[in-house]
Design a protein around this motif. Structure first.
Motif, PDB file in Angstrom:
ATOM      1  N   ARG A   1       0.728  -1.347   0.188  1.00 60.48           N
ATOM      2  CA  ARG A   1      -0.127   0.357   0.257  1.00 60.48           C
ATOM      3  C   ARG A   1       0.610   1.222  -0.213  1.00 60.48           C
ATOM      4  N   ALA A   2       1.997   1.355  -0.134  1.00 58.21           N
ATOM      5  CA  ALA A   2       2.925   2.385   0.341  1.00 58.21           C
ATOM      6  C   ALA A   2       4.220   1.785  -0.776  1.00 58.21           C
ATOM      7  N   ALA A   3       4.821   2.928  -2.007  1.00 54.75           N
ATOM      8  CA  ALA A   3       5.939   2.882  -2.766  1.00 54.75           C
ATOM      9  C   ALA A   3       6.219   4.369  -3.422  1.00 54.75           C
ATOM     10  N   LEU A   4       7.355   4.307  -3.088  1.00 49.35           N
ATOM     11  CA  LEU A   4       7.820   5.959  -4.120  1.00 49.35           C
ATOM     12  C   LEU A   4       7.344   5.634  -5.553  1.00 49.35           C
ATOM     13  N   ALA A   5       6.908   6.834  -6.024  1.00 47.40           N
ATOM     14  CA  ALA A   5       6.927   7.316  -7.317  1.00 47.40           C
ATOM     15  C   ALA A   5       7.934   7.202  -8.628  1.00 47.40           C
ATOM     16  N   ALA A   6       7.768   7.221  -9.535  1.00 46.53           N
ATOM     17  CA  ALA A   6       9.490   6.568 -10.616  1.00 46.53           C
ATOM     18  C   ALA A   6       9.592   8.096 -10.813  1.00 46.53           C
ATOM     19  N   THR A   7      10.799   7.627 -11.163  1.00 43.73           N
ATOM     20  CA  THR A   7      11.287   8.991 -11.884  1.00 43.73           C
ATOM     21  C   THR A   7      11.762   8.403 -13.445  1.00 43.73           C
ATOM     22  N   VAL A   8      11.329   9.153 -14.281  1.00 40.70           N
ATOM     23  CA  VAL A   8      12.255   8.309 -15.684  1.00 40.70           C
ATOM     24  C   VAL A   8      12.716   8.860 -16.311  1.00 40.70           C
ATOM     25  N   ILE A   9      14.772   8.288 -16.227  1.00 40.59           N
ATOM     26  CA  ILE A   9      15.905   8.784 -16.702  1.00 40.59           C
ATOM     27  C   ILE A   9      15.403   8.284 -18.195  1.00 40.59           C
ATOM     28  N   SER A  10      15.567   9.865 -18.843  1.00 36.83           N
ATOM     29  CA  SER A  10      15.973   9.280 -20.023  1.00 36.83           C
ATOM     30  C   SER A  10      16.925   9.605 -20.877  1.00 36.83           C
ATOM     31  N   TYR A  11      17.509   9.164 -22.223  1.00 33.88           N
ATOM     32  CA  TYR A  11      18.741   9.728 -22.665  1.00 33.88           C
ATOM     33  C   TYR A  11      19.106  11.632 -22.549  1.00 33.88           C
ATOM     34  N   ARG A  12      20.622  11.689 -22.227  1.00 31.12           N
ATOM     35  CA  ARG A  12      20.601  13.170 -22.097  1.00 31.12           C
ATOM     36  C   ARG A  12      22.092  13.303 -23.735  1.00 31.12           C
ATOM     37  N   PRO A  13      21.921  14.133 -24.269  1.00 26.01           N
ATOM     38  CA  PRO A  13      23.104  14.074 -25.309  1.00 26.01           C
ATOM     39  C   PRO A  13      23.988  13.021 -24.972  1.00 26.01           C
ATOM     40  N   LYS A  14      24.491  13.578 -23.621  1.00 29.94           N
ATOM     41  CA  LYS A  14      25.686  12.626 -23.095  1.00 29.94           C
ATOM     42  C   LYS A  14      25.770  10.948 -23.608  1.00 29.94           C
TER      43      LYS A  14
ATOM     44  N   GLY B   1      15.793  12.020 -25.278  1.00 27.10           N
ATOM     45  CA  GLY B   1      14.544  12.498 -24.439  1.00 27.10           C
ATOM     46  C   GLY B   1      13.737  10.609 -24.361  1.00 27.10           C
ATOM     47  N   PHE B   2      14.393  10.057 -25.223  1.00 27.19           N
ATOM     48  CA  PHE B   2      13.427   8.967 -24.981  1.00 27.19           C
ATOM     49  C   PHE B   2      14.336   8.342 -23.993  1.00 27.19           C
ATOM     50  N   PRO B   3      12.944   7.380 -22.729  1.00 24.84           N
ATOM     51  CA  PRO B   3      12.981   7.133 -21.617  1.00 24.84           C
ATOM     52  C   PRO B   3      14.091   5.900 -21.517  1.00 24.84           C
ATOM     53  N   ARG B   4      15.216   5.535 -20.913  1.00 26.61           N
ATOM     54  CA  ARG B   4      15.718   4.762 -20.489  1.00 26.61           C
ATOM     55  C   ARG B   4      15.768   3.574 -19.719  1.00 26.61           C
ATOM     56  N   HIS B   5      15.242   4.111 -18.455  1.00 26.63           N
ATOM     57  CA  HIS B   5      14.816   3.118 -17.708  1.00 26.63           C
ATOM     58  C   HIS B   5      13.851   3.856 -16.664  1.00 26.63           C
ATOM     59  N   LEU B   6      13.552   3.712 -15.217  1.00 30.92           N
ATOM     60  CA  LEU B   6      13.170   3.652 -14.177  1.00 30.92           C
ATOM     61  C   LEU B   6      13.559   3.929 -12.942  1.00 30.92           C
ATOM     62  N   SER B   7      13.609   5.488 -12.261  1.00 32.53           N
ATOM     63  CA  SER B   7      14.675   5.219 -11.018  1.00 32.53           C
ATOM     64  C   SER B   7      12.907   5.554 -10.293  1.00 32.53           C
ATOM     65  N   GLN B   8      13.606   5.352  -9.105  1.00 38.01           N
ATOM     66  CA  GLN B   8      12.995   6.214  -7.807  1.00 38.01           C
ATOM     67  C   GLN B   8      12.914   7.831  -7.075  1.00 38.01           C
ATOM     68  N   HIS B   9      11.768   8.090  -7.320  1.00 38.31           N
ATOM     69  CA  HIS B   9      11.374   9.786  -7.147  1.00 38.31           C
ATOM     70  C   HIS B   9      12.180   9.672  -5.913  1.00 38.31           C
ATOM     71  N   VAL B  10      12.758  11.477  -5.404  1.00 38.06           N
ATOM     72  CA  VAL B  10      13.974  12.245  -4.529  1.00 38.06           C
ATOM     73  C   VAL B  10      12.782  11.605  -3.550  1.00 38.06           C
ATOM     74  N   GLY B  11      11.547  11.389  -3.286  1.00 39.25           N
ATOM     75  CA  GLY B  11      10.998  11.131  -2.374  1.00 39.25           C
ATOM     76  C   GLY B  11       9.560  10.956  -2.683  1.00 39.25           C
ATOM     77  N   GLY B  12       8.687  11.167  -3.085  1.00 38.85           N
ATOM     78  CA  GLY B  12       7.262  11.208  -3.228  1.00 38.85           C
ATOM     79  C   GLY B  12       6.874   9.380  -3.100  1.00 38.85           C
ATOM     80  N   PHE B  13       5.826  10.033  -1.996  1.00 42.74           N
ATOM     81  CA  PHE B  13       5.719   8.910  -2.025  1.00 42.74           C
ATOM     82  C   PHE B  13       3.667   8.527  -2.399  1.00 42.74           C
ATOM     83  N   VAL B  14       3.799   7.059  -2.557  1.00 43.54           N
ATOM     84  CA  VAL B  14       2.373   7.276  -2.625  1.00 43.54           C
ATOM     85  C   VAL B  14       1.387   6.054  -1.642  1.00 43.54           C
ATOM     86  N   ILE B  15       0.516   6.367  -1.248  1.00 39.87           N
ATOM     87  CA  ILE B  15      -0.038   5.865  -0.551  1.00 39.87           C
ATOM     88  C   ILE B  15      -1.615   5.062  -0.505  1.00 39.87           C
TER      89      ILE B  15
END
Length: 1021
Positions: free
Chosen positions: A396-409, A470-484
């Protein structure tokens, strides 16, 4: 009957099937709509990470969206579609099972579990020309009356056999056949990009991939005419029948708040009111004013109407837990607009002191949960996170995701590798690109790396890199956004494992949650809270009595004097070079000045052209005027210049007739506008409303442009006020307890803008005595030996494990160490830990200089000691003492700083011969004078609002020199500017209002003067 049949695409992946899908959900939806499809199913592999984006795009396009997911289980390829909400819940559940049963980025589930938990889902079995009858029979039995053989014809040589095999299996099992496109991208032109993604996934190159690449570009959303030429009519018609069975939309999701926050016998409304009333008595012990009570009453009424009581109670519960454990925390953001939040103890700024809008926090028009940010000590936030997991359960509780996307490098690296560029070329090319490099400079960067833009691989690189960014590369965890939630989260969204142990994340990011109106509580980590809590503890120890945050004297003139001089190294939020140069110009003298200082160096005011008008008015160089008496009430506290988001919202209310809720929609559109446009309808209403109230077209247009300036990042006043509390507290500590403040910052690393070397140098300039690491005096943390003397702790030694440092401290209880072998015998030190102590100089008191210490540690061997039952002997060989330069290099290698002479002091004779001025000399020089300066590069910055200007800081033995580097100079001398660790710079001195810069004209890289000394700057933070 129409000659062109209808069609619904039932199997299509987006780029959230990482490293396979080559188009975004929006591109796919828009193309499907343009092709005349009746519906589109997004069926990413074991994922719903991109489905909210598809949902938004489909709503805008008016296209029916079907939600599904694909699964590959051994030879079985299955697509599951959700016809209704129960099926959607089942789909989320099996994705969660599969993801939680594997490490991050993978999934694992048996076909039996998949079938057992999806009895409401529709199943499409992707059958090829080798499909087996036993598999067909299993699909028929596992998904009775809701399974199909899905045939994807991609013109690859086996289409006829695939069709024949499907018809044979259908005849033998009774499974109907349906056509699917199996699309991986919206347009055939994306095929080369998809090849690159495949090679990245497989770790090969386009040249060596062979048959692992698709044979052609047929995996796009094809035209209806093309589909009709490939598939029998009844197979196409079947897609429409299936689409008709699918009626579920994400709009049907309903979120319920957790029940735990309400005691038995209470309702959420009554319990919130009870806690708020208790908070009123605590916050206003002499009684709250009628204005306060009216505001709280209005807020509670609106909270009840929107049924948000449990949300507030959830946040209050988190804060109560943190404070019960002595964890410093503070709410901020739009929550600071709420008197209820202040009464509950969630925030620390009395909203009645500010002209704040509760509608920025909650509005009827928005009809979605408010957003509360809570900062916790960064070194103790994990306790809060685990509390949430334990209280509500991982289901019932988890962190929101952050989408890690391609940057120029990263885009350059992956594309170049896939195209077969040599590893050293890939590395050189990627390192030559920075975040601020526009994609239009790629050809220049390639040429600098010796690549010919006319060669085909290089041309492909230039074409594919922009497409991949700008393409998504993988999902990471948000810095602290909790969904309950009250119900298991997999009723709403799939949950998967994070890379960090004991963490789980949902598959949606904060924008997805906002779109669907799901509760998110941001439990954020703030290093300054850790530092302040540590500093308060040290002050308490020095004074012999508790010293709390509330004991810091208010409006201290010495603290403001220090800030007016721009002496803010280490102070929260005002330690950047931009803030340091603003402080002497703004000259803050009270708390509200700090609120303004926090907000003024932000993209909103800068891009809106508001900074200089405000400063001119504050300095008396420009008269303060207001367009109308109504706007004077809105803008009087900022001298007629809007600096905060709330003021922009109030202008829309007062000057254009917006409702408070509508004005909040303007604020939200400002953020959305950056991503996808959409302020035009607000512009028309704003201009019309202002004109109807007597404002000129020119003024109305000016206000609109200011609103656009806030689109990137306009700081809310409520947020700034919360931060100003910490600015003042940290500034007071720096001013009155500099040794304590420095020790607290060092013990809270990593955090902040400055490296420990700069923090220590700043403290020493303020008169603090800093003592070296000593095995007989140092603890793990940096400690105080007196109010003005700081002892470096063993945490400063690189490679020193904390557990071994604790062993050293524990061993000292038997008395001070006299010899190295005694240290070895009384502790649990490993060879690594002992060597680290020697290299750092921490053994100087018992073993002499570093070379002697290293020599003596070589004799310590626990195995010999055990065998001989005698202390190891110590060779008395006398080694040549290290030189000052040797010690300097070792200091930086081992501790990251030196307490000896600064490296530039050792080079001063050479620098003086080159007529290089010291940083401390610049204040005596006339503005406009030519000057040469030098120093170690500590920072490089290139703010997005600075029109390409770069700022760099050079440190010498007397202080910091700040450089301004124009874009033309950056391009001419790019390698020297970005690569130098030691710079010598010719330029022009600029001294305005006590703020000193050097305008760089020629930059020389003198890193080779440093010899073996290696330094690292903090760049582009």
């Amino acid at each position: 009957m129409s000659s062109t049949p209808g069609y619904a695409e039932l199997h299509c992946i987006s780029n959230f099937t990482f490293l396979r899908g080559a188009s975004s959900a929006r591109e796919l939806v828009e193309r499907a709509n343009a092709q005349g499809y009746a519906a589109l199913a997004i069926t990413d592999e074991c994922s719903l990470a991109g489905i909210v984006r598809a949902h938004e795009a489909a709503q805008q396009a008016g296209l029916k969206l079907i939600i599904g997911a694909a699964f590959h289980i051994d030879e079985l390829q299955l697509v599951l579609l959700a016809p209704d909400q129960v099926a959607y819940t089942q789909l989320c559940q099996v994705i969660t099972m599969a993801r939680r049963n594997a490490e991050k980025g993978q999934y694992r589930i048996s076909r039996e579990d998949l079938a057992q938990h999806t009895d409401r889902c529709l199943a499409l079995w992707i059958a090829d020309h080798k499909a087996r009858i036993d598999t067909a029979a299993w699909v028929r039995d596992a998904f009775a009356e809701r399974a199909w053989i899905a045939v994807s014809l991609l013109r690859r040589g086996f289409d006829a056999q695939r069709s024949e095999r499907a018809q044979d299996l259908s005849a033998r099992t009774g499974l109907p056949i349906v056509a699917v496109g199996g699309a991986w991208y919206h347009d055939a032109s994306r095929r080369p990009l998809q090849d690159v993604l495949t090679c990245t996934r497989l770790g090969c190159t386009v040249e060596t991939a062979g048959l692992r690449l698709e044979a052609n570009a047929e995996r796009h959303l094809r035209s209806l005419d093309d589909l009709q030429s490939l598939y029998p009519r009844d197979w196409l018609d079947e897609t429409l029948h299936i689409a008709d069975r699918c009626s579920f939309s994400l709009d049907q999701l309903r979120y319920e708040y957790p029940h735990e926050v309400v005691p038995p016998g209470r309702t959420p409304s009554s319990w919130l009111r009870e806690l708020t009333e208790a908070g009123i008595r605590r916050r206003w012990p002499d009684g709250a004013s009628g204005k306060v009570l009216a505001q709280i009453g209005r807020e509670l009424q609106l909270i009840a109407e929107m049924r948000y009581e449990s949300y507030f109670l959830t946040v209050a519960d988190i804060v109560t837990f943190a404070r019960s454990k002595g964890i410093l925390c503070q709410g901020r953001g739009s929550a600071a607009n709420s008197a209820v939040c202040y009464a509950l103890g969630v925030t620390e700024v009395d909203p009645m002191r500010m002209e704040m809008l509760f509608e920025r926090f909650i509005s009827k028009e928005r009809a979605e949960p408010p957003d509360i940010d809570i900062d916790f000590e960064h070194q103790r936030r994990e306790e809060v996170i685990q509390y949430l997991y334990n209280r509500y359960g991982r289901d019932r509780a988890a962190l929101a995701a952050t989408v890690i996307s391609y940057r120029p490098k990263s885009a350059i690296r992956d594309v170049a590798k896939a195209l077969g560029f040599a590893p050293e070329v890939v590395d050189r090319l990627a390192k030559s690109v920075y975040w601020f490099d526009g994609i239009d400079t790629l050809e220049t960067r390639l040429a600098e790396c010796g690549l010919d833009p006319n060669q085909r691989p290089v041309q492909m690189l230039m074409k594919l890199v922009p497409a991949l960014i700008g393409f998504p590369r993988h999902l990471s965890q948000h810095v602290g956004g909790f969904v309950i939630s009250e119900q298991p989260l997999h009723h709403l969204v799939p949950v998967e494992n994070a890379a960090m142990a004991d963490r789980t994340i949902i598959q949606w990011d904060k924008d997805d949650l906002e779109t669907l109106g799901l509760l998110k509580v941001d439990c954020l980590a703030l290093g300054m809270l850790s530092a302040i809590r540590r500093a308060l503890g040290m002050v308490s120890a020095l004074r012999g009595k508790p010293f709390e945050l509330s004991d810091i004297p208010a409006e201290d003139s010495q603290t403001y004097d220090m800030l007016c001089r721009g002496e803010s190294t280490g102070v929260f939020q005002v330690e950047s070079r931009a803030q340091m140069t603003m402080l002497p110009r703004l000259k803050p003298r009270n708390f509200y000045d700090l609120v303004i200082e926090t907000a003024i160096i932000r993209p909103g005011p800068i891009q809106g052209g508001m900074v200089h008008p405000y400063l001119r008015r504050r300095q008396g160089k420009e008269s303060v005027s207001y367009p109308s008496p109504e706007l004077e009430r809105v803008l009087s506290r900022t001298m007629g210049v809007p600096l905060f988001q709330e003021q922009v919202m109030q202008i829309a209310v007062v000057a254009a007739g917006f409702s408070p809720g509508e004005s909040d929609q303007v604020r939200r559109s400002m953020a959305a506008w950056q991503r996808k446009g959409g302020l035009e309808h607000f512009r028309d209403k704003l201009l019309t409303g202002m004109k109807a109230r007597g404002y000129s077209d020119a003024f109305a247009e000016q206000i609109y442009k200011q609103i656009l300036g806030f689109g990137s990042y306009g700081f809310p006043e409520s947020h700034a006020a919360s931060f100003a509390l910490l600015i003042y507290a940290s500034a007071w500590l720096k001013c009155h307890e500099p040794a304590t403040f420095c020790a607290a910052l060092l013990n809270s690393q990593p955090m902040g803008f400055y490296a420990p070397a700069q923090l220590v140098a700043d403290a020493r300039r303020a008169g603090v005595e800093v003592l070296p690491v000593d095995v007989n005096r140092s603890d793990w943390d940096c400690t105080l030996e007196s109010r003005n003397a700081l002892r470096l702790g063993m945490r400063m030694i690189r490679g020193m494990p904390e557990v071994e440092a604790a062993s050293v401290v524990s061993g000292r209880r038997q008395g001070a160490y006299a010899k190295v072998d005694e240290l070895w015998k009384r502790t649990e030190l490993t060879r690594r830990g002992l060597d680290a102590l020697a290299h750092s100089g921490a053994l100087a008191g018992i073993a002499g200089d570093r070379r002697q210490a290293r020599w003596r540690t070589m004799a310590a061997d626990r195995i010999v000691d055990l065998l001989l039952d005698a202390p190891p002997g110590e060779d008395s060989a006398q080694l040549r003492a290290p030189s000052e330069v040797d010690d300097l290099i070792a200091d930086y290698q081992a501790v990251g700083l030196t307490l000896g002479r600064h490296p530039l002091a050792l080079l001063r004779d050479r620098l003086e011969a080159a007529q290089v001025s010291r940083a401390a000399d610049l204040v005596q020089m006339r503005s406009g004078s030519p000057v040469r300066v030098a120093g170690l590069v500590t920072h490089r910055q290139r703010p997005e609002t600075a029109s390409g200007v770069m700022f760099a800081s050079l440190e010498d033995e007397t202080g910091i020199t700040n450089l301004i580097i124009w874009p033309s100079i950056q391009e001419e001398q790019r390698q020297q500017i970005l690569g130098a660790q030691l710079m010598v710079v010719q330029g022009e001195l600029q001294n305005e209002e006590g703020v000193i810069h050097v305008i760089a004209q020629r930059v020389h890289d003198r890193t080779h003067w440093m010899g073996q000394l290696a330094m690292a700057s903090r760049d582009f933070h």
